[in-house]
Design an enzyme around this catalytic site. Sequence first.
Site, mmCIF file in Angstrom:
data_model
loop_
_atom_site.group_PDB
_atom_site.id
_atom_site.type_symbol
_atom_site.label_atom_id
_atom_site.label_comp_id
_atom_site.label_asym_id
_atom_site.label_seq_id
_atom_site.Cartn_x
_atom_site.Cartn_y
_atom_site.Cartn_z
ATOM 1 N N TYR A 124 -29.349 23.628 -27.651
ATOM 2 C CA TYR A 124 -29.202 23.497 -26.202
ATOM 3 C C TYR A 124 -28.011 24.291 -25.698
ATOM 4 O O TYR A 124 -26.912 24.196 -26.237
ATOM 5 C CB TYR A 124 -29.036 22.027 -25.857
ATOM 6 C CG TYR A 124 -29.113 21.688 -24.385
ATOM 7 C CD1 TYR A 124 -30.340 21.568 -23.754
ATOM 8 C CD2 TYR A 124 -27.965 21.452 -23.645
ATOM 9 C CE1 TYR A 124 -30.423 21.224 -22.418
ATOM 10 C CE2 TYR A 124 -28.035 21.106 -22.301
ATOM 11 C CZ TYR A 124 -29.274 20.995 -21.693
ATOM 12 O OH TYR A 124 -29.351 20.660 -20.368
ATOM 13 N N GLN B 112 -31.699 21.114 -30.297
ATOM 14 C CA GLN B 112 -32.818 21.510 -29.443
ATOM 15 C C GLN B 112 -33.805 22.358 -30.232
ATOM 16 O O GLN B 112 -35.027 22.192 -30.096
ATOM 17 C CB GLN B 112 -32.323 22.296 -28.234
ATOM 18 C CG GLN B 112 -33.459 22.843 -27.367
ATOM 19 C CD GLN B 112 -32.968 23.737 -26.246
ATOM 20 O OE1 GLN B 112 -32.959 23.352 -25.090
ATOM 21 N NE2 GLN B 112 -32.563 24.955 -26.583
ATOM 22 N N HIS C 71 -23.012 15.432 -35.163
ATOM 23 C CA HIS C 71 -24.139 16.306 -34.849
ATOM 24 C C HIS C 71 -24.145 17.611 -35.646
ATOM 25 O O HIS C 71 -25.157 18.303 -35.675
ATOM 26 C CB HIS C 71 -24.166 16.597 -33.351
ATOM 27 C CG HIS C 71 -25.439 17.204 -32.863
ATOM 28 N ND1 HIS C 71 -26.676 16.649 -33.122
ATOM 29 C CD2 HIS C 71 -25.685 18.332 -32.148
ATOM 30 C CE1 HIS C 71 -27.620 17.394 -32.576
ATOM 31 N NE2 HIS C 71 -27.049 18.427 -31.994
#
Length: 335
Positions: free
Chosen positions: A94, A191, A314
């Site tokens: 993203y 993403q 993440h």
Amino acid sequence: MPLFDLPLEQLRDYTSSAVQPADLQPFWDRTIEEARQFSLGATFESVDNYLAVIDTFDVTFSGFGGHRIKGWLHLPAHLQPGQRLPVVVEFIGYSGGRGLANQNTRWAQAGYAHFIMDSRGQGYGGVSGDTPDPHSSAGDVAYAGLMTRGIRHQDDYYFRRVYVDAFRAVEAAQSHPAVDPSKVVLTGISQGGGITVATAGLAAGRLDGVIAAMPDVPFLQDFPRAIDITPRGPYPEIASFLGRHRDRYEAMLAVLNYFDGVHLGRAATVPALFSAAQMDDICPPSTVFAGYNNYGLTGGTPEKDIEVYRFNNHEGGQEHHWIKQLQFLRKLLSS
């Protein structure tokens, strides 16, 4: 970041409360059919990447609405005439884009063709991009970001365009003479991982040649839970929008269900290697496991596995997980 989500033993059974639309497959049949009305028109222009062992091509092809999408194709240098390679098609996280011509060539370094799709309307954070999003819904009422762009109707939602771009990116990669069109592997982080899951599901019964998916800490999974519990990253864009538009929750979920990897991944028929990070506060592990546990359930239950990184946020497994991916592909392609 502490462990804030479900314990691992519960994650392994968690499947999501998201409700699949009754017309999910007809919606995507229509969407792909409309996209294919436009000529793919893939072009590959050789560029100087200043690298001795990698050849790079500036790619342009037609995605959603015939809009021209950019990408890179990296190949190991000095291929033999007529030689065709398996191709890894990579989707970006993203806010990122395809980057510079020499910025990410690792799959070509490993001996594969490496196709990187630019993300329309992104490339403003982390890695630069070159593809605009000209769709009219880009100017609609939305939270600052992409997660609520076009959210009034599934036909206009931003990720409808991105998923179509990804589907056509596979077709573009397959069209290059140095690519073996029967050996396409999908991958991406965050993403890019969510796009990987969606494309694997959309390819089933619509596009031959995809043989594996490697979604790494995938985003765009299990929207109902993600909106409720995620403290950081893109999902809170939706919660912030709903904090002002208080009457839109049910209508918004009804649209998001068409783009949830929990639903789209069910149709996938190819083996998959997922990853999750238990301290991930951007793509919480329960949302990743929801995508993983549903993956392939109606597609013939292909082989799948998930690597879990207990003490990572993440960033996930990073270089350690790439080794797992290399091993996964080596085994897959040697069998």
